[in-house]
Design a protein around this motif. Structure first.
Motif, PDB file in Angstrom:
ATOM      1  N   GLU A 109       0.671  -1.111  -0.028  1.00  0.00           N
ATOM      2  CA  GLU A 109      -0.305   0.074  -0.088  1.00  0.00           C
ATOM      3  C   GLU A 109       0.793   1.353   0.317  1.00  0.00           C
ATOM      4  OE1 GLU A 109      -2.696   0.313   3.353  1.00  0.00           O
ATOM      5  OE2 GLU A 109      -3.436   2.158   2.511  1.00  0.00           O
ATOM      6  N   MET A 110       2.263   1.697   0.356  1.00  0.00           N
ATOM      7  CA  MET A 110       2.898   2.434   0.403  1.00  0.00           C
ATOM      8  C   MET A 110       3.333   2.796  -0.813  1.00  0.00           C
ATOM      9  SD  MET A 110       4.408   2.510   4.522  1.00  0.00           S
ATOM     10  CE  MET A 110       4.752   1.090   5.252  1.00  0.00           C
ATOM     11  N   ILE A 111       3.769   1.594  -0.606  1.00  0.00           N
ATOM     12  CA  ILE A 111       4.622   1.701  -2.596  1.00  0.00           C
ATOM     13  C   ILE A 111       3.896   2.481  -3.840  1.00  0.00           C
ATOM     14  CG2 ILE A 111       5.175  -0.048  -4.495  1.00  0.00           C
ATOM     15  CD1 ILE A 111       6.901  -1.696  -2.146  1.00  0.00           C
ATOM     16  N   ARG A 112       2.212   1.618  -3.243  1.00  0.00           N
ATOM     17  CA  ARG A 112       1.232   2.365  -4.186  1.00  0.00           C
ATOM     18  C   ARG A 112       0.967   3.260  -4.233  1.00  0.00           C
ATOM     19  NH1 ARG A 112       0.323  -1.435  -8.264  1.00  0.00           N
ATOM     20  NH2 ARG A 112       0.751  -3.520  -8.138  1.00  0.00           N
ATOM     21  N   SER A 113       0.763   4.099  -3.298  1.00  0.00           N
ATOM     22  CA  SER A 113       0.920   5.195  -2.769  1.00  0.00           C
ATOM     23  C   SER A 113       2.607   6.642  -2.819  1.00  0.00           C
ATOM     24  CB  SER A 113      -0.033   5.578  -1.630  1.00  0.00           C
ATOM     25  OG  SER A 113       0.852   5.049  -0.130  1.00  0.00           O
ATOM     26  N   GLY A 114       3.433   6.432  -2.957  1.00  0.00           N
ATOM     27  CA  GLY A 114       4.416   7.107  -2.987  1.00  0.00           C
ATOM     28  C   GLY A 114       5.414   6.746  -2.171  1.00  0.00           C
ATOM     29  N   THR A 115       5.695   6.064  -0.775  1.00  0.00           N
ATOM     30  CA  THR A 115       6.280   6.132   0.120  1.00  0.00           C
ATOM     31  C   THR A 115       7.352   5.500  -0.217  1.00  0.00           C
ATOM     32  OG1 THR A 115       4.365   6.684   1.680  1.00  0.00           O
ATOM     33  CG2 THR A 115       6.647   5.857   2.723  1.00  0.00           C
ATOM     34  N   THR A 116       8.264   5.758  -0.134  1.00  0.00           N
ATOM     35  CA  THR A 116       9.487   4.804  -0.066  1.00  0.00           C
ATOM     36  C   THR A 116      10.053   3.969   1.259  1.00  0.00           C
ATOM     37  OG1 THR A 116      11.021   6.591  -0.394  1.00  0.00           O
ATOM     38  CG2 THR A 116      10.423   5.814  -2.188  1.00  0.00           C
ATOM     39  N   SER A 117       9.909   5.259   1.954  1.00  0.00           N
ATOM     40  CA  SER A 117      10.872   5.106   3.656  1.00  0.00           C
ATOM     41  C   SER A 117      10.055   4.991   4.736  1.00  0.00           C
ATOM     42  CB  SER A 117      11.833   6.417   4.019  1.00  0.00           C
ATOM     43  OG  SER A 117      13.345   6.252   3.035  1.00  0.00           O
ATOM     44  N   PHE A 118       9.284   4.450   5.839  1.00  0.00           N
ATOM     45  CA  PHE A 118       8.984   4.611   6.928  1.00  0.00           C
ATOM     46  C   PHE A 118       9.594   4.651   8.067  1.00  0.00           C
ATOM     47  CE2 PHE A 118       7.974   0.502   7.631  1.00  0.00           C
ATOM     48  CZ  PHE A 118       7.934  -0.568   7.341  1.00  0.00           C
ATOM     49  N   SER A 119       8.806   4.654   9.252  1.00  0.00           N
ATOM     50  CA  SER A 119       9.243   4.376  10.673  1.00  0.00           C
ATOM     51  C   SER A 119       8.224   3.843  11.003  1.00  0.00           C
ATOM     52  CB  SER A 119       9.740   6.268  11.107  1.00  0.00           C
ATOM     53  OG  SER A 119       9.826   5.923  12.792  1.00  0.00           O
ATOM     54  N   ASP A 120       8.347   2.648  11.519  1.00  0.00           N
ATOM     55  CA  ASP A 120       7.471   2.162  12.591  1.00  0.00           C
ATOM     56  C   ASP A 120       8.148   1.624  14.251  1.00  0.00           C
ATOM     57  OD1 ASP A 120       5.993  -0.594  13.022  1.00  0.00           O
ATOM     58  OD2 ASP A 120       5.845   0.174  10.677  1.00  0.00           O
ATOM     59  N   MET A 121       7.300   1.762  15.006  1.00  0.00           N
ATOM     60  CA  MET A 121       7.056   1.000  16.396  1.00  0.00           C
ATOM     61  C   MET A 121       5.999   0.181  16.417  1.00  0.00           C
ATOM     62  SD  MET A 121       6.183   4.126  19.368  1.00  0.00           S
ATOM     63  CE  MET A 121       6.680   6.019  18.973  1.00  0.00           C
ATOM     64  N   TYR A 122       6.458  -0.803  16.964  1.00  0.00           N
ATOM     65  CA  TYR A 122       5.636  -1.873  17.306  1.00  0.00           C
ATOM     66  C   TYR A 122       6.117  -2.918  18.371  1.00  0.00           C
ATOM     67  CZ  TYR A 122       1.218  -3.599  16.699  1.00  0.00           C
ATOM     68  OH  TYR A 122      -0.207  -4.125  15.719  1.00  0.00           O
ATOM     69  N   PRO A 123       5.118  -3.808  19.049  1.00  0.00           N
ATOM     70  CA  PRO A 123       5.701  -4.186  20.181  1.00  0.00           C
ATOM     71  C   PRO A 123       5.930  -5.363  20.111  1.00  0.00           C
ATOM     72  CG  PRO A 123       3.003  -3.908  20.628  1.00  0.00           C
ATOM     73  CD  PRO A 123       3.486  -3.611  19.403  1.00  0.00           C
ATOM     74  N   VAL A 124       5.578  -6.169  18.764  1.00  0.00           N
ATOM     75  CA  VAL A 124       6.129  -7.547  18.039  1.00  0.00           C
ATOM     76  C   VAL A 124       6.490  -7.832  16.970  1.00  0.00           C
ATOM     77  CG1 VAL A 124       3.100  -7.557  18.340  1.00  0.00           C
ATOM     78  CG2 VAL A 124       4.934  -9.810  18.606  1.00  0.00           C
ATOM     79  N   GLY A 125       7.142  -8.163  17.188  1.00  0.00           N
ATOM     80  CA  GLY A 125       7.388  -9.373  15.382  1.00  0.00           C
ATOM     81  C   GLY A 125       8.383  -8.269  14.349  1.00  0.00           C
ATOM     82  N   MET A 126       8.995  -6.706  14.908  1.00  0.00           N
ATOM     83  CA  MET A 126       9.729  -5.830  14.088  1.00  0.00           C
ATOM     84  C   MET A 126      10.740  -6.397  13.689  1.00  0.00           C
ATOM     85  SD  MET A 126       7.953  -3.892  14.777  1.00  0.00           S
ATOM     86  CE  MET A 126       9.145  -2.216  14.258  1.00  0.00           C
ATOM     87  N   GLU A 127      11.271  -7.961  14.236  1.00  0.00           N
ATOM     88  CA  GLU A 127      12.970  -9.011  13.225  1.00  0.00           C
ATOM     89  C   GLU A 127      12.023  -8.856  11.388  1.00  0.00           C
ATOM     90  OE1 GLU A 127      11.736  -9.086  16.298  1.00  0.00           O
ATOM     91  OE2 GLU A 127      13.580  -9.573  17.466  1.00  0.00           O
ATOM     92  N   ARG A 128      10.366  -9.983  12.171  1.00  0.00           N
ATOM     93  CA  ARG A 128       9.960  -9.796  11.006  1.00  0.00           C
ATOM     94  C   ARG A 128       9.557  -8.840   9.981  1.00  0.00           C
ATOM     95  NH1 ARG A 128      10.478 -14.116   7.426  1.00  0.00           N
ATOM     96  NH2 ARG A 128       8.546 -14.928   7.981  1.00  0.00           N
ATOM     97  N   MET A 129       9.212  -7.701  10.451  1.00  0.00           N
ATOM     98  CA  MET A 129       9.207  -6.554   9.456  1.00  0.00           C
ATOM     99  C   MET A 129      10.156  -6.190   9.015  1.00  0.00           C
ATOM    100  SD  MET A 129       7.563  -2.570  10.270  1.00  0.00           S
ATOM    101  CE  MET A 129       5.896  -3.720  10.936  1.00  0.00           C
TER     102      MET A 129
END
Lengths: 429, 429
Positions: A109-129
């Motif tokens: 969804e991000m690629i299709r709407s023009g985003t190339t980089s993002f910052s994410d914080m989440y309490p689970v599975g960040m290695e898989r992200m």
């Protein structure tokens, strides 16, 4: 690998972000030349861009992209109830493998709407992200979302979990960087915030928190600590240019000054602030005037409900006009910078503008579309009139991650199917 | 001609606007059957819609679609200056032929973003706008925008011009209807407003005005007439269910009650209100509670800057949550009705929902898209997460006006080129 994009309208970082008609030469992962009539001798791939607009990839400074799995779930509740009754119970059941598929879904969804980089914080599975971003070709800054106030969590455990993730990320793709994230003042102890910032500093990394999103959070702190959030964070010594605070809506003029003076980055998330009815529109034009580094984010797709930065960009403009009853208060160039260069600066990524030496993170738009006509293709068209249907190609780190509408490095159909299976299984788990 | 759309997710007008999985049978210009397992015997065209969502075509209740020619022109000024210094001088040079091309441009944008019907008022070239709608296949309600306060215009001339246009429209396509439009209380004399409403009544037609868009307009009237706009319009006898007032942001509780009691239609234009920094968010949830027929519009593409009703739909939802600090105040079903059924009702069009006997005005969406996954395809996805890239087909009056992304009845490339030529020539005229 060298790529020459020929004859495009190029959105530049010149005064007023003027459009240049010309070529872009990419070598490996960098933009090496921008201008008219670049020689095509020895170039491996030449692309005719005579009907294209090219802009630097957008930087989504605050999201929780895997939450797309929960898009639309538990709609219409106040923030606190939505989190406590719907989102947190569902999130408690999330496994790292779910995050992998949810992240890939969000990244498409991000690629299709023009985003190339993002910052994410989440309490689970960040290695898989991180794995997902590595595979699909995106650039990401990822932080395990520490919080030691909920039951079953504690300071040492959270710090260890954050360190462990940073260790894992060290092995990952160079496009993926770690950061240290403490959820918020209401979910984290003072000690965790301080130790989190120390950990970030030790690693020269970005430190992230949600700050002043709701009135309740501000007034609870005010009653407990006799300080407002930004003042309190200053007293803890966590305000500097390596700190990125999202939301920052319920702030006083004094707090805006403090944030500005310390060169803090602010991630404005206009769609989620409206949707969750938190009541504020963050005073980003004032933050900018006072010296803060204003960035833009979508927040998670469960509170937006999209990851479309183009929409957030337009709304950031319209909402400042509305907030101050003044359409000249926050310019298109100001909004553009917050969606590109400022986000890149906050995330420590050498991108966000089309100029020599910058990373080749580019969005290619078909200008031959009714919603982008008839005046010349310029930044106003991107800021006010574009939508994802206009985006045809995306280059990240010098590679096409989407080409003529096709996602290149993962099987899109398979991701959609798997994400659907995972979401249904999760809500029945 | 009969068409069977098979196996789609269909957005219904049931309670909570639930989704039905089934088929839609169209004969000539009507929906004749909706349900599971409709027989395909004798059907001329069968379409596999197993990966599609189908929703009723959106109704743009207030726009000036040819103003796309001026999209982006004179950006960033307060409403009054933008109109007086930029828009009106450019508009004064407009010729009917310009309107033809500008309208086609706008209609392509509307089709690509899910709108099947629209209401337009403009002071020039409405006959050519009717031609354009006739050719491209859209449904439209068109009114010559009368105003007798500017220099060079007078009451009789304006009324005659309006009548003349209604006569011309009588010869046009049955998809095109006339209406009578008086620009606003600040551009029209009391007499013109009254005579305009009489003319509309004589023809059983919709009467339209811009009302209470800016503070200045409200307070000027209050100082001159000692009445607020809705009270004043009531005193002129122009409030009934055949009156459609756009904007209606600067209104009191009393005015909301008066509008509701009289069953007036209100066209909310959230994007233009924000962009022009008029300062209000129209209290549409209150209008709805009090009995007004709340509709949705984009306003002209020069003050939006798009004709994308999907965006206005999402923002109408988010802005009511924001305005009342309450995400439960205005439901997705409320917003949906304002973008579909209520608009159709205001415009006197028998469409706006997918049910037997309604006009076959339908939007077909490819549900297999990252931004619409992973939970089931339902109205929340359309209201919050869709964008024009998801729309593949549109049927108006039982005919495909867009099929698999291709505009069927006009040459899209030629329209884009001509609109560009016209806009450049106009600004240098």
């Amino acid at each position: 690998m060298s790529i020459l994009l020929e004859g495009a309208w190029i959105i530049t970082q010149n005064e007023n972000r003027e459009t240049l008609r010309g070529d872009i030469l990419i070598e490996d992962n960098q933009i090496v030349q921008v201008g008219e009539g670049i020689s095509s001798e020895g170039i491996e791939e030449r692309i005719d861009c005579s009907r294209k607009i090219i802009f630097p990839g957008l930087v989504n400074a605050h999201t929780h992209c895997a939450m797309g799995l929960l898009r639309g779930y538990g709609e219409g509740l106040p923030l606190k109830n939505w989190l406590a009754e719907k989102i947190w119970p569902a999130e408690a059941k999330l496994k790292p493998e779910d995050i992998y598929w949810g992240s890939l879904l969000g990244m498409i969804e991000m690629i299709r709407s023009g985003t190339t980089s993002f910052s994410d914080m989440y309490p689970v599975g960040m290695e898989r992200m991180a794995d997902a971003a590595g595979e699909i070709g995106m650039r990401a800054v990822l932080g395990y979302g520490m919080m030691d106030k909920p039951e079953g969590r504690n300071l040492e455990g959270e710090l260890n979990r954050a360190k462990e993730m940073l260790g894992e990320l060290g092995k990952a793709n160079p496009r993926i960087k770690g950061s240290v994230s403490a959820h918020s003042l209401y979910m984290c102890s003072e000690e965790l915030v301080k130790k989190g910032k120390e950990l970030a500093n030790e690693n020269g990394m970005l430190f992230q928190m949600h700050v002043s999103e709701t009135r309740e959070e501000v007034f609870t702190l005010l009653s407990e600590k006799k300080m407002r959030p930004v003042q309190y964070l200053e007293s803890l010594g966590v305000l500097d240019s390596l700190s990125l605070f999202s939301h920052m809506g319920w702030v006083t003029k004094k707090e805006i000054e403090i944030a500005g003076k310390n060169g803090v980055s602010v991630a404005h998330c206009p769609m989620s602030s409206l949707k969750l009815a938190v009541g504020d529109i963050a005073p980003i034009s004032e933050f900018m005037e006072k010296g803060a580094n204003v960035c833009l984010g979508t927040d998670g797709p469960a509170s937006n409900n999209s990851l479309n930065m183009l929409e957030s960009l337009k709304m950031s403009l319209l909402l400042q006009s509305h907030k101050y009853w003044d359409p000249t208060r926050f310019s298109v160039a100001n909004a553009w910078d917050s969606a590109t260069l400022n986000g890149a600066k906050a995330l420590g990524i050498h991108s966000g503008e089309i100029s020599e030496g910058k990373l080749a993170d580019l969005v290619i738009v078909d200008a031959l579309a009714a919603n982008l006509k008839p005046l010349p293709a310029d930044l106003r068209m991107i800021a006010y009139s574009i939508n994802p249907s206009n985006i045809t190609d995306m280059i990240i780190d010098g590679k096409f991650v989407m080409k003529e509408g096709k996602i290149e490095f993962v099987d899109e159909g398979m991701v959609l199917e798997k994400a659907e299976d995972v979401a249904h299984e999760l809500l029945n788990r």
